[in-house]
Design a protein around this motif. Structure first.
Motif, PDB file in Angstrom:
ATOM      1  N   ARG A 412      42.112  34.493  25.041  1.00 52.23           N
ATOM      2  CA  ARG A 412      41.056  35.217  25.383  1.00 52.23           C
ATOM      3  C   ARG A 412      40.995  35.916  26.957  1.00 52.23           C
ATOM      4  NH1 ARG A 412      35.615  35.264  26.942  1.00 52.23           N
ATOM      5  NH2 ARG A 412      34.351  36.377  25.777  1.00 52.23           N
ATOM      6  N   GLY A 413      40.523  36.987  26.776  1.00 52.81           N
ATOM      7  CA  GLY A 413      40.299  37.810  28.437  1.00 52.81           C
ATOM      8  C   GLY A 413      39.266  38.319  28.393  1.00 52.81           C
ATOM      9  N   ALA A 414      38.223  38.486  29.363  1.00 47.00           N
ATOM     10  CA  ALA A 414      37.091  39.112  29.612  1.00 47.00           C
ATOM     11  C   ALA A 414      37.052  39.796  30.996  1.00 47.00           C
ATOM     12  CB  ALA A 414      35.876  37.871  29.710  1.00 47.00           C
ATOM     13  N   TYR A 415      36.333  40.919  31.124  1.00 46.30           N
ATOM     14  CA  TYR A 415      36.063  41.441  32.330  1.00 46.30           C
ATOM     15  C   TYR A 415      34.464  41.778  32.559  1.00 46.30           C
ATOM     16  CZ  TYR A 415      35.952  44.888  36.069  1.00 46.30           C
ATOM     17  OH  TYR A 415      35.408  45.663  37.068  1.00 46.30           O
ATOM     18  N   GLU A 416      33.970  41.778  33.687  1.00 42.89           N
ATOM     19  CA  GLU A 416      32.792  42.101  33.816  1.00 42.89           C
ATOM     20  C   GLU A 416      32.450  42.697  35.236  1.00 42.89           C
ATOM     21  OE1 GLU A 416      29.024  39.228  33.967  1.00 42.89           O
ATOM     22  OE2 GLU A 416      29.552  39.595  31.897  1.00 42.89           O
ATOM     23  N   ALA A 417      31.516  43.624  35.478  1.00 40.35           N
ATOM     24  CA  ALA A 417      31.174  44.189  36.660  1.00 40.35           C
ATOM     25  C   ALA A 417      29.971  43.603  37.234  1.00 40.35           C
ATOM     26  CB  ALA A 417      31.204  45.601  36.623  1.00 40.35           C
ATOM     27  N   VAL A 418      30.042  42.587  38.266  1.00 42.12           N
ATOM     28  CA  VAL A 418      28.773  41.856  38.762  1.00 42.12           C
ATOM     29  C   VAL A 418      28.096  42.763  39.722  1.00 42.12           C
ATOM     30  CG1 VAL A 418      28.122  39.890  39.745  1.00 42.12           C
ATOM     31  CG2 VAL A 418      30.123  39.930  38.317  1.00 42.12           C
ATOM     32  N   THR A 419      26.849  42.888  39.500  1.00 43.72           N
ATOM     33  CA  THR A 419      25.963  43.788  40.594  1.00 43.72           C
ATOM     34  C   THR A 419      25.229  42.630  41.210  1.00 43.72           C
ATOM     35  OG1 THR A 419      24.380  44.267  38.763  1.00 43.72           O
ATOM     36  CG2 THR A 419      26.185  45.660  38.921  1.00 43.72           C
ATOM     37  N   GLY A 420      24.318  43.216  42.125  1.00 45.73           N
ATOM     38  CA  GLY A 420      23.245  42.580  42.700  1.00 45.73           C
ATOM     39  C   GLY A 420      23.842  41.350  43.789  1.00 45.73           C
ATOM     40  N   LEU A 421      25.191  41.350  44.015  1.00 45.66           N
ATOM     41  CA  LEU A 421      25.627  40.510  45.261  1.00 45.66           C
ATOM     42  C   LEU A 421      25.796  41.091  46.450  1.00 45.66           C
ATOM     43  CD1 LEU A 421      28.589  38.695  43.206  1.00 45.66           C
ATOM     44  CD2 LEU A 421      26.253  37.901  43.601  1.00 45.66           C
ATOM     45  N   GLU A 422      25.631  40.351  47.399  1.00 47.86           N
ATOM     46  CA  GLU A 422      25.426  40.773  48.602  1.00 47.86           C
ATOM     47  C   GLU A 422      26.456  40.197  49.678  1.00 47.86           C
ATOM     48  OE1 GLU A 422      21.640  40.738  50.448  1.00 47.86           O
ATOM     49  OE2 GLU A 422      20.655  41.960  49.195  1.00 47.86           O
ATOM     50  N   GLY A 423      27.394  40.751  50.406  1.00 50.66           N
ATOM     51  CA  GLY A 423      28.323  40.232  51.313  1.00 50.66           C
ATOM     52  C   GLY A 423      29.767  39.855  50.627  1.00 50.66           C
ATOM     53  N   TYR A 424      29.897  40.628  49.401  1.00 53.46           N
ATOM     54  CA  TYR A 424      31.175  40.636  48.728  1.00 53.46           C
ATOM     55  C   TYR A 424      31.823  41.968  48.755  1.00 53.46           C
ATOM     56  CZ  TYR A 424      29.795  35.648  47.838  1.00 53.46           C
ATOM     57  OH  TYR A 424      29.340  34.317  47.897  1.00 53.46           O
ATOM     58  N   THR A 425      33.181  42.006  48.860  1.00 50.42           N
ATOM     59  CA  THR A 425      33.692  43.239  48.740  1.00 50.42           C
ATOM     60  C   THR A 425      34.192  43.399  47.220  1.00 50.42           C
ATOM     61  OG1 THR A 425      35.934  42.294  49.574  1.00 50.42           O
ATOM     62  CG2 THR A 425      34.411  43.385  51.040  1.00 50.42           C
ATOM     63  N   ASN A 426      34.435  42.328  46.734  1.00 47.52           N
ATOM     64  CA  ASN A 426      35.000  42.224  45.230  1.00 47.52           C
ATOM     65  C   ASN A 426      33.797  41.722  44.384  1.00 47.52           C
ATOM     66  OD1 ASN A 426      36.445  42.020  42.869  1.00 47.52           O
ATOM     67  ND2 ASN A 426      37.513  40.068  43.302  1.00 47.52           N
ATOM     68  N   ASP A 427      33.488  42.785  43.535  1.00 46.37           N
ATOM     69  CA  ASP A 427      32.472  42.543  42.434  1.00 46.37           C
ATOM     70  C   ASP A 427      33.076  42.414  40.863  1.00 46.37           C
ATOM     71  OD1 ASP A 427      30.874  42.670  44.692  1.00 46.37           O
ATOM     72  OD2 ASP A 427      29.832  44.687  44.245  1.00 46.37           O
ATOM     73  N   ASN A 428      34.102  41.784  40.830  1.00 45.52           N
ATOM     74  CA  ASN A 428      34.724  41.657  39.409  1.00 45.52           C
ATOM     75  C   ASN A 428      34.647  40.369  38.940  1.00 45.52           C
ATOM     76  OD1 ASN A 428      35.122  44.404  39.680  1.00 45.52           O
ATOM     77  ND2 ASN A 428      37.222  44.114  40.478  1.00 45.52           N
ATOM     78  N   TYR A 429      34.151  40.087  37.996  1.00 45.32           N
ATOM     79  CA  TYR A 429      34.331  38.693  37.103  1.00 45.32           C
ATOM     80  C   TYR A 429      35.414  38.630  36.233  1.00 45.32           C
ATOM     81  CZ  TYR A 429      33.170  35.252  33.681  1.00 45.32           C
ATOM     82  OH  TYR A 429      33.212  34.124  32.879  1.00 45.32           O
ATOM     83  N   VAL A 430      36.259  38.132  36.340  1.00 45.61           N
ATOM     84  CA  VAL A 430      37.601  37.986  35.315  1.00 45.61           C
ATOM     85  C   VAL A 430      37.656  36.365  34.810  1.00 45.61           C
ATOM     86  CG1 VAL A 430      40.112  38.193  34.953  1.00 45.61           C
ATOM     87  CG2 VAL A 430      38.783  39.720  36.607  1.00 45.61           C
ATOM     88  N   GLU A 431      37.795  36.304  33.434  1.00 40.82           N
ATOM     89  CA  GLU A 431      37.828  35.132  32.662  1.00 40.82           C
ATOM     90  C   GLU A 431      38.980  35.412  31.683  1.00 40.82           C
ATOM     91  OE1 GLU A 431      35.544  32.281  29.556  1.00 40.82           O
ATOM     92  OE2 GLU A 431      34.435  33.936  30.684  1.00 40.82           O
ATOM     93  N   TYR A 432      39.832  34.252  31.729  1.00 43.90           N
ATOM     94  CA  TYR A 432      41.001  34.288  30.908  1.00 43.90           C
ATOM     95  C   TYR A 432      41.303  32.655  30.219  1.00 43.90           C
ATOM     96  CZ  TYR A 432      43.829  33.088  34.850  1.00 43.90           C
ATOM     97  OH  TYR A 432      44.096  32.251  36.034  1.00 43.90           O
ATOM     98  N   GLY A 433      41.748  32.565  29.202  1.00 47.36           N
ATOM     99  CA  GLY A 433      41.949  31.083  28.655  1.00 47.36           C
ATOM    100  C   GLY A 433      42.817  31.254  27.413  1.00 47.36           C
ATOM    101  N   VAL A 434      43.102  30.057  27.017  1.00 46.14           N
ATOM    102  CA  VAL A 434      44.095  29.751  25.887  1.00 46.14           C
ATOM    103  C   VAL A 434      43.427  28.438  25.150  1.00 46.14           C
ATOM    104  CG1 VAL A 434      45.639  28.676  27.445  1.00 46.14           C
ATOM    105  CG2 VAL A 434      46.252  29.488  24.799  1.00 46.14           C
TER     106      VAL A 434
END
Length: 790
Positions: A412-434
């Motif tokens: 399984r893999g997942a991607y999410e665009a995280v909003t509302g964060l301050e002080g971060y250049t990367n706003d991506n959330y990635v999850e993967y697993g087996v």
């Protein structure tokens, strides 16, 4: 393992009280229009007819229960919502006569046509009830009908049952000339329900015929059936005494055959036919197939057997040389059905001819299903307004070692665009697993006899899981492994034993901003920091479940039933004892560590009880009580976050959203991680729900929920109102009420519940009782779920 999501932008659209009042007024106006149009119910009643308004059944004898006679009713009144109003009938009557209009067709489809009184059906009901009561032993019973005509062409019926005195069996005589069968009946005399002095109950005699038939069939009488048992009753004139004769008829396959004794059959050969059917074989029969023998059993197949001979022998209760037993046949069917590789199985018997002894050959036909399958899943996600997508692929092998072992691996893999964060250049959330698991259809444990393995319905499973979360604020890795057993000796009770369940949480990276945030929140919620530290959980658990309806939730919801669930688990005790033995004092501060990782130590227990009381075929009342207690000690000051209890939500106190209630009377902090605060060591749920059939595939429910969560301590001065105290916990019970709709698709139930707070222990004064002073934006919660709440 449940992961906390922080810094998520949470915006929720709130309805004002004024707009809700306007909506309710519209709904009441529409309902009023339907009820007004229901005055035209008479349009659907013939001029010389009546609407069947009510039916009652009354008996002058407590031994004759009126509930047992309800199935004999040929006509029943229209269904009532919550046993109060016949709204489905009114919906039907709101339709016009023009059936070409879609609205009229729709109203008639979801509604309930008025039940018109039928004199013929009433007389059939009276006659059948009278026969039923007489079969109970009240041979002079009389059933009469009282008809009462009301206004608006309504008819009420009242069935009156007068039983009279029962007939009693004075003498019980056995006429069994077959000596072999007579010996078995004498051996069974302690379990028979036939005795002198009993009421002459025809229903009981029929049940006894079937019981004795099964008993004889279980002891080799392959050709026996209940028609060979006849009861003859002689009554004395002017008395209520009966002389009852139990008569066994001789065996005759056809009427023209000479009578003979009943033969006791034994099994000669037990044959397994793999991927072939006995009826489809050519003239060559079994000789055209490949074959092998093992431990007295014969196996026939076209190429190679897809199951090991030893496996089939372990799931078979039919033994060569043993007497035929219908019970063993049913046990074999049930045992083979547990093999996931089998599509279906069938057992046939052929009588052996030309032999001095009665023998049969058993043929067990086995057809396999596809042993490999591949599935794909794609889903969209929305976490507090953050949009994303996830995909998974699963592979399943149902016969890995030719013993019907099921192997599954899922990526399984997942991607999410995280909003509302301050002080971060990367706003991506990635999850993967087996995830991977291997399931065996029996008890994989040493020192267990083959007979025990065969008789107990068990499943052994080993599994492993790896999951990685990569967020802008942190990275988290979860590794887990488990070894468990599930078994059942009866269909109503099941057991689960988790011999070993290991969960390891590893935080390889946390940003500087996030670490500063955790330090600031230490004063608000000390649990938050523990949720983002490395942790090892090694647990042992046992779960017992009993359902009087046999584990079928659909069946349990439609008849009187109850269920009990008990769960016990512990973690860390063996690790603590080993650490204590090696080091008398903790090497790293206040807690022992394994490989430089803290491990959890706690005990936890849960108890759930549900009782379903069926009022009639369309109304029922369900009560549920749940209690959970978890206690950390030794190496832990708090339960792991995923083991803490929470309240509110679709399966708890439904006036609160999930994870928004408690602990105790503690106030909400209003912080972004507020739902982290609503956790506790103790949980209590009390639920009462009235369920009713509405129309079409819709069911309704009215409910009252109560409960809360508490902590054993004040969590280092945090949430003192959340600490459990015997002298105040009952005053901290939250109470909610509401209505729900269930969309019953037979194979799936979609549930929509709307709950309102009635008593809110988190407030005092006027706000404590929103039942009297409701505020919709604060006190209403909507829930969508699948299945019944309990």
């Amino acid at each position: 393992m449940e992961f906390l999501r922080i810094f998520a932008s949470k915006s929720e659209k709130r309805l004002s009280w004024q707009s809700m009042k306007k909506t309710v007024s519209y709904m009441l106006a529409g309902l009023g229009a339907i009820l007004t149009s229901s005055c035209s119910v008479s349009r659907f009643i013939p001029e010389d007819g009546y609407l069947l308004d009510a039916v009652r059944v009354e008996s002058d004898n407590r031994e004759v229960k009126t509930a047992d006679l309800q199935p004999f009713l040929r006509q029943s009144p229209n269904a009532k919502w919550f046993s109060m109003t016949k709204l489905p009938m009114h919906l039907y009557c709101a339709s016009g006569r023009d059936s070409t209009k879609w609205l009229n067709r729709f109203l008639r489809k979801i509604g309930d046509a008025p039940v018109v009184y039928d004199e013929k059906a009433t007389e059939e009901t009276r006659s059948e009830m009278q026969k039923a009561v007489r079969n109970m032993g009240y041979m002079s019973a009389q059933v009469s009908v009282e008809r009462q005509v009301k206004k608006k062409k309504k008819m009420s019926l009242r069935y009156l049952i007068r039983t009279g005195e029962p007939y009693i069996v004075r003498r019980l005589i056995y006429d069994v000339p077959d000596l072999n069968v007579r010996d078995y009946l004498y051996a069974d005399s302690t379990t028979t329900r036939l005795q002198e002095g009993m009421r002459f109950n025809v229903n009981l005699l029929e049940e006894e015929r079937q019981r004795i038939t099964r008993y004889l069939q279980d002891n080799g009488f392959y050709r026996f059936n209940k028609d060979f048992i006849v009861f003859q009753a002689d009554t004395m004139r002017n008395s209520r005494k009966v002389d009852l004769t139990f008569r066994l008829l001789p065996y005759q396959r056809r009427k023209e055959d000479a009578p003979s004794e009943h033969h006791q059959y034994r099994l000669r050969n037990v044959n397994f036919l793999l991927d072939t059917d006995l009826s489809q074989l050519a003239d060559r029969g079994l000789s055209g197939l490949d074959s092998t023998s093992w431990n007295g059993f014969h196996y026939y197949f076209k190429q190679t057997p897809f199951l090991r001979p030893r496996t089939l022998a372990n799931y078979n209760f039919l033994r060569p040389g043993h007497p035929y037993s219908s019970k063993d046949v049913q046990l074999t069917y049930a045992s083979l059905a547990r093999l996931g590789i089998l599509k279906y199985n069938n057992i046939r018997f052929n009588e052996v001819t030309g032999s001095d002894t009665a023998q049969v050959d058993a043929y067990i036909t086995l057809a396999r299903r596809k042993n490999k399958s591949l599935s794909f899943e794609v889903e969209g996600t929305n976490s507090a307004g953050d949009l994303g997508a996830a995909a998974a692929v699963s592979f399943t092998h149902r016969n890995l070692f030719k013993g019907s072992e099921t192997f599954t691996v899922r990526l399984r893999g997942a991607y999410e665009a995280v909003t509302g964060l301050e002080g971060y250049t990367n706003d991506n959330y990635v999850e993967y697993g087996v995830e991977t698991s291997l399931s065996f259809p029996d008890f994989k444990f040493p020192f267990l006899s083959s007979d025990f393995r065969r008789r107990i319905r068990a499943t052994s499973e080993v599994s492993a899981k790896y999951n990685s979360q990569i967020r802008p604020e942190f990275e988290r890795t979860l590794a887990a492994a488990a070894w468990s057993y599930r078994w059942s000796r009866r269909q109503k009770a099941t057991h689960r034993l988790d011999v070993l369940d290991i969960n390891y949480v590893y935080m390889p990276y946390t940003s500087e901003v996030f670490r500063e945030y955790l330090e600031r929140m230490d004063q608000v919620n000390p649990l938050l920091r523990h949720s983002y530290e490395d942790l090892l959980i090694v647990r042992l658990g046992y779960t017992y479940t009993y359902n009087s309806a046999g584990g079928n939730a659909v069946v349990a919801a439609k008849r009187n039933s109850y269920s009990v669930r008990v769960n016990l688990e512990e973690s860390g005790n063996l690790l603590w004892a080993f650490s204590k033995l090696v080091n008398h004092h903790p090497r790293y501060g206040k807690a022992y560590r394994l490989a430089n990782i803290d491990f959890a130590q706690y005990i936890r227990g849960d108890f759930d009880f549900t009782r379903n009381l069926q009022i009639d075929d369309r109304n029922s009342v369900v009560f549920h009580a749940g209690l959970g207690i978890g206690y950390p000690y030794g190496n832990s000051k708090s339960l792991p976050f995923e083991k803490l209890y929470f309240s509110g939500g679709a399966n708890s106190v439904r006036g609160w959203h999930v994870r928004s209630l408690g602990p105790g009377g503690a106030l909400s902090t209003g912080q972004g991680i507020d739902y982290v605060n609503h956790t506790g060591d103790i949980k209590l749920d009390l639920n009462l729900e009235y369920r009713t059939f509405l129309f079409w595939k819709l069911n309704g429910a009215a409910f009252i929920d109560a409960g809360n969560i508490w902590n054993f301590g004040d969590k280092q001065g945090f949430q003192p109102e959340g600490t459990f105290r015997f002298n105040r916990f009952y005053r901290q019970l939250a109470v909610a009420y509401g209505l729900g709709i269930r969309f019953d698709l037979d194979f799936l139930i979609l549930r929509f519940d709307g709950g309102m707070k009635a008593i809110n222990p988190m407030y005092s004064g006027r706000d404590r009782y929103p039942l009297v002073h409701p505020k919709l934006s604060r006190d209403f919660a909507f829930h969508f779920a699948v299945g019944y709440p309990f």
